[in-house]
Design a protein around this motif. Structure first.
Motif, PDB file in Angstrom:
ATOM      1  N   UNK A  89       0.855  -1.172   0.000  1.00  0.00           N
ATOM      2  CA  UNK A  89       0.000   0.000   0.000  1.00  0.00           C
ATOM      3  C   UNK A  89       0.894   1.226   0.000  1.00  0.00           C
ATOM      4  N   UNK A  90       0.505   2.218  -0.776  1.00  0.00           N
ATOM      5  CA  UNK A  90       1.372   3.370  -0.985  1.00  0.00           C
ATOM      6  C   UNK A  90       1.847   3.934   0.349  1.00  0.00           C
ATOM      7  N   UNK A  91       3.163   4.053   0.489  1.00  0.00           N
ATOM      8  CA  UNK A  91       3.682   4.640   1.708  1.00  0.00           C
ATOM      9  C   UNK A  91       4.122   6.066   1.430  1.00  0.00           C
ATOM     10  N   UNK A  92       3.122   6.903   1.230  1.00  0.00           N
ATOM     11  CA  UNK A  92       3.365   8.306   0.915  1.00  0.00           C
ATOM     12  C   UNK A  92       2.560   9.147   1.891  1.00  0.00           C
ATOM     13  N   UNK A  93       2.993  10.390   2.057  1.00  0.00           N
ATOM     14  CA  UNK A  93       2.218  11.291   2.889  1.00  0.00           C
ATOM     15  C   UNK A  93       1.179  11.974   2.010  1.00  0.00           C
ATOM     16  N   UNK A  94      -0.069  11.588   2.207  1.00  0.00           N
ATOM     17  CA  UNK A  94      -1.147  12.048   1.333  1.00  0.00           C
ATOM     18  C   UNK A  94      -1.357  13.563   1.384  1.00  0.00           C
ATOM     19  N   UNK A  95      -1.018  14.156   2.507  1.00  0.00           N
ATOM     20  CA  UNK A  95      -1.261  15.589   2.665  1.00  0.00           C
ATOM     21  C   UNK A  95      -0.210  16.426   1.945  1.00  0.00           C
ATOM     22  N   UNK A  96       0.959  15.838   1.728  1.00  0.00           N
ATOM     23  CA  UNK A  96       2.025  16.599   1.082  1.00  0.00           C
ATOM     24  C   UNK A  96       1.936  16.442  -0.428  1.00  0.00           C
ATOM     25  N   UNK A  97       2.638  17.305  -1.148  1.00  0.00           N
ATOM     26  CA  UNK A  97       2.685  17.164  -2.600  1.00  0.00           C
ATOM     27  C   UNK A  97       3.691  16.072  -2.947  1.00  0.00           C
ATOM     28  N   UNK A  98       3.643  15.638  -4.209  1.00  0.00           N
ATOM     29  CA  UNK A  98       4.599  14.631  -4.658  1.00  0.00           C
ATOM     30  C   UNK A  98       6.029  15.127  -4.478  1.00  0.00           C
ATOM     31  N   UNK A  99       6.241  16.379  -4.837  1.00  0.00           N
ATOM     32  CA  UNK A  99       7.598  16.931  -4.732  1.00  0.00           C
ATOM     33  C   UNK A  99       8.049  16.960  -3.271  1.00  0.00           C
TER      34      UNK A  99
ATOM     35  N   UNK B  36      10.463  17.446  11.664  1.00  0.00           N
ATOM     36  CA  UNK B  36       9.830  18.673  12.125  1.00  0.00           C
ATOM     37  C   UNK B  36       9.323  19.482  10.948  1.00  0.00           C
ATOM     38  N   UNK B  37      10.156  19.525   9.908  1.00  0.00           N
ATOM     39  CA  UNK B  37       9.779  20.238   8.685  1.00  0.00           C
ATOM     40  C   UNK B  37       8.514  19.625   8.084  1.00  0.00           C
ATOM     41  N   UNK B  38       8.424  18.295   8.147  1.00  0.00           N
ATOM     42  CA  UNK B  38       7.228  17.628   7.634  1.00  0.00           C
ATOM     43  C   UNK B  38       5.991  18.110   8.392  1.00  0.00           C
ATOM     44  N   UNK B  39       6.114  18.238   9.715  1.00  0.00           N
ATOM     45  CA  UNK B  39       4.969  18.690  10.510  1.00  0.00           C
ATOM     46  C   UNK B  39       4.533  20.086  10.076  1.00  0.00           C
ATOM     47  N   UNK B  40       5.512  20.953   9.806  1.00  0.00           N
ATOM     48  CA  UNK B  40       5.176  22.308   9.378  1.00  0.00           C
ATOM     49  C   UNK B  40       4.484  22.270   8.022  1.00  0.00           C
ATOM     50  N   UNK B  99      -2.095  13.986  17.871  1.00  0.00           N
ATOM     51  CA  UNK B  99      -0.822  13.354  17.504  1.00  0.00           C
ATOM     52  C   UNK B  99      -0.995  11.837  17.480  1.00  0.00           C
ATOM     53  N   UNK B 100      -1.849  11.313  18.376  1.00  0.00           N
ATOM     54  CA  UNK B 100      -2.133   9.886  18.329  1.00  0.00           C
ATOM     55  C   UNK B 100      -2.867   9.512  17.055  1.00  0.00           C
ATOM     56  N   UNK B 127      10.075  12.820  16.803  1.00  0.00           N
ATOM     57  CA  UNK B 127      10.438  14.218  16.979  1.00  0.00           C
ATOM     58  C   UNK B 127       9.521  15.091  16.124  1.00  0.00           C
ATOM     59  N   UNK B 128       9.203  14.606  14.920  1.00  0.00           N
ATOM     60  CA  UNK B 128       8.314  15.352  14.041  1.00  0.00           C
ATOM     61  C   UNK B 128       6.931  15.490  14.638  1.00  0.00           C
ATOM     62  N   UNK B 129       6.442  14.394  15.244  1.00  0.00           N
ATOM     63  CA  UNK B 129       5.120  14.463  15.867  1.00  0.00           C
ATOM     64  C   UNK B 129       5.115  15.500  16.985  1.00  0.00           C
ATOM     65  N   UNK B 130       6.200  15.545  17.737  1.00  0.00           N
ATOM     66  CA  UNK B 130       6.287  16.509  18.836  1.00  0.00           C
ATOM     67  C   UNK B 130       6.250  17.941  18.305  1.00  0.00           C
ATOM     68  N   UNK B 131       7.004  18.164  17.245  1.00  0.00           N
ATOM     69  CA  UNK B 131       7.003  19.507  16.660  1.00  0.00           C
ATOM     70  C   UNK B 131       5.600  19.885  16.209  1.00  0.00           C
TER      71      UNK B 131
END
Ligand SMILES: Nc1ncnc2c1ncn2[C@@H]1O[C@H](COP(=O)(O)OP(=O)(O)OP(=O)(O)O)[C@@H](O)[C@H]1O
Ligand SMILES: [Mg+2]
Lengths: 323, 275
Positions: A89-99, B36-40, B99-100, B127-131
């Protein structure tokens, strides 16, 4: 026999049990470097479990393995440096863009700032996703998602790429696209271990195929070798009347003393025969019973028929997931 | 898709555009910062989540202040002065559930499989979840405070008091966050995390001194409310914002977050490694 150092993956007696389910019940695997190796099996056979163990995601309950010469148990982090895994199953972050997904991974691999951005851009370009790069992944089609998911596994070129059912759920065009992509990677020297339920896919792509069922390897070889195992030849018969399929199957089974396999579409029967004499005998048995034959052919068994011969159960049909 | 676009992939090992020099392995800190950047980024892409975060507390503030305020404290203005610090505590505790939920979603989607198959510091994703949590608490708390100010709330201790209060809120959010990370790792669906979370939170939040002075309650309940860690936090926060906090109050408020962290952080790490 391949030497240890020529092998990308060498696994012995891999075991994984979940509660009372033996998901993987002792599997050996030798995958030569640079090969596309397919693990073929029906739902629940243990394909994903085997792959996850080899990709360090699941701790095996038994057995040992080396991936690109690195020991799975003693040096899992070393294994992680030389592998990439594209899960079922796709292991991508759906909320983020592809880039952003690719940039995130590039930065985790150690590319900094601009280098990470460049890496993401060249992957997007290579996978024909440049235009969609700034869309959120949740707005991607299945095929785009799959391509991005594979791209995400190539942020650094791995020694071994694990692909768990890479084309399940894709339409024929997208599937063909992923196939040529996989072939291209293998030509570039990446060893690929993929799982599939599609016999056609294994047939098309893989240098070697291991068939697994109920957590055990029940056969292994090239597609040609596996086909030979099912018998030297197959007789395929289409009765003129669909309603006579059951009766025809019974007659063929009795005449040849072999299991008769029904194609998934349900119009064909196939049965292994030693030679033309046996085929002739079987056909005349049908005629004697007054069953009109619409069509018949002799040929090599398909992988589906191989699977049936090996397991006694029908294999999944290519294309089933598109329904 | 044509062979042309796939051409470059064909020869990664031999210097096509897709072949790259492998960069040196980054440090654990660098890994953590990336998460952390991912969380932002997530926050930027899903600004709607702000709506979820602040709507309930805003409704609570308005309802309690104007409907019950007069009856509970003599006038809406006086009640707001009492209630606003409490609603900040409630907001942070409720929002810790996210966060959960986020962790559970990531696990369910297989995203963590990808992270776990990378040669990175294995705890960096947390760490990202915490941020993300800190961002949520800071932003939601800021909005509630701003609305409070508009309605006439006045923190007597001024800016230093507000800063102190937010530090305490962060500490509380951090501590409570572990509870939901454990739940997020144990249950299968994000919805269940929500349900579990709120079941656990409701009695603690409502049987506290956030909304009313426990002096009016039956004895057994008053005893519970006075022992409730949420009450300690609320008392300390009121003190910080009005400039009357004692070190004892703040210390008492920090006990629960500290205990939760000490107890649950190892559980979270063990569960995560086992997954
Ligand atoms: N985490 C788990 N907990 C309990 N049982 C599991 C778990 N993962 C897999 N199993 C069981 O192990 C067996 C093998 O599962 P696995 O996912 O490896 O099969 P698969 O060949 O990948 O199937 P599919 O084609 O459906 O993906 C199944 O019976 C499954 O129910
Ligand atoms: Mg699977």
């Amino acid at each position: 026999m391949a030497q240890g150092h020529d092998l990308a993956i060498q696994a012995r007696g891999m075991i994984k049990t979940f509660g009372t389910t033996r998901a993987v019940a002792g599997i050996d695997l030798d995958v030569p470097r640079g090969m596309i190796f397919a693990i073929l099996g029906p739902n629940g056979a243990g394909k994903t479990t085997l792959l996850r163990m080899l990709a360090t995601l699941l701790r095996p309950d038994g057995g040992e393995a080396r991936v690109m010469g690195r020991d799975l148990r003693a040096d899992p982090d070393g294994v992680r440096e030389v592998i990439s895994m594209t899960g079922q199953f796709a292991s991508l972050d759906e909320d983020l863009t592809g880039r952003e997904n690719l940039r995130l991974l590039a930065r985790l691999w150690g590319f900094r700032g601009l280098a990470a951005r460049d890496r993401a851009d060249s992957l997007l370009a290579a996978f024909d996703l440049s235009d969609a790069g700034d869309k959120q992944v949740k707005d991607y089609s299945g095929g785009m998602r799959r391509r991005l998911d594979i791209a995400a596994s190539l942020v650094v070129t791995p020694g071994v790429l694990f692909l768990d059912e890479p084309t399940t759920g894709l339409d024929p065009t997208a599937r063909a696209g992923v196939w040529s992509l996989i072939k291209g990677l293998a030509q570039g020297g990446v060893t690929i271990l993929l799982t599939t339920q599609y016999l056609e896919e294994a047939d098309q792509l893989a240098g070697r195929i291991a068939v697994i069922d109920h957590g055990r390897k029940i056969a292994e070889g090239t597609s040609r070798e596996l086909k030979r195992q099912a018998g030297s030849g197959m007789l395929r018969v289409t009765p003129a009347l669909g309603s006579e399929l059951d009766r025809a199957a019974a007659v063929l089974g009795r005449a040849l003393g072999a299991a008769v396999h029904r194609s998934a579409e349900g119009a064909d029967l196939s049965v292994p025969v030693a030679d033309a004499v046996e085929a002739n005998w079987a056909l005349s048995a049908l005629v004697e019973e007054g069953i009109e034959i619409g069509d018949f052919r002799m040929g090599q068994p398909s992988l589906e028929e191989v699977f049936f011969a090996l397991t006694g159960r029908p294999g999944a049909q290519a294309g089933e997931a598109q329904a | 898709m044509t062979d042309m676009t796939l051409g470059p992939i064909a020869r990664p090992a031999r210097g096509g555009p897709l072949a790259v020099e492998r960069p040196p392995r980054p440090s654990a800190l660098s890994n953590a910062l990336v998460f952390g950047w991912r969380a932002v980024l997530k926050f930027r892409h899903v600004p709607e989540q702000l709506f979820d975060l602040v709507m309930t507390p805003i409704m609570f503030t308005l309802l309690f202040t104007f409907v019950f305020g007069g009856a509970l404290a003599g006038s809406p203005g006086e009640y707001l002065q009492f209630f606003l610090p409490g609603i900040l505590v409630q907001t942070v505790i409720f929002n810790s559930v996210y966060s959960g939920v986020g962790l559970c979603t990531d696990l369910q989607k297989g995203l963590f499989d990808r992270f776990r198959s990378l040669p990175i510091w294995s705890l960096a994703p947390f760490a990202g979840l915490m941020v993300g949590d800190l961002l949520r608490h800071g932003i939601a708390g800021g909005i509630i405070l701003a609305i409070g100010l508009l309605l006439g709330y006045r923190p007597e201790a001024g800016l230093p008091g507000v800063l102190g209060a937010f530090l305490l809120l962060f500490a509380v959010g951090f501590g409570v966050g572990w509870v939901f990370l454990v739940i997020g790792l144990l249950v299968r669906t994000p919805m269940t995390v929500m349900t579990f979370g709120f079941t656990f939170i409701f009695p603690l939040v409502f049987a506290s001194n956030i909304m009313v002075d426990p002096g009016t309650m039956p004895g057994w309940l008053e005893a519970f409310v006075r022992a409730n860690p949420v009450s300690h936090v609320t008392t300390a926060l009121r003190g910080l914002l009005s400039g009357t906090a004692t070190a004892g109050q703040v210390g008492l408020a920090l006990i629960a977050p500290a205990v939760l962290t000490l107890l649950l952080a190892p559980v979270v790490l063990a569960l995560y490694r086992k997954k």
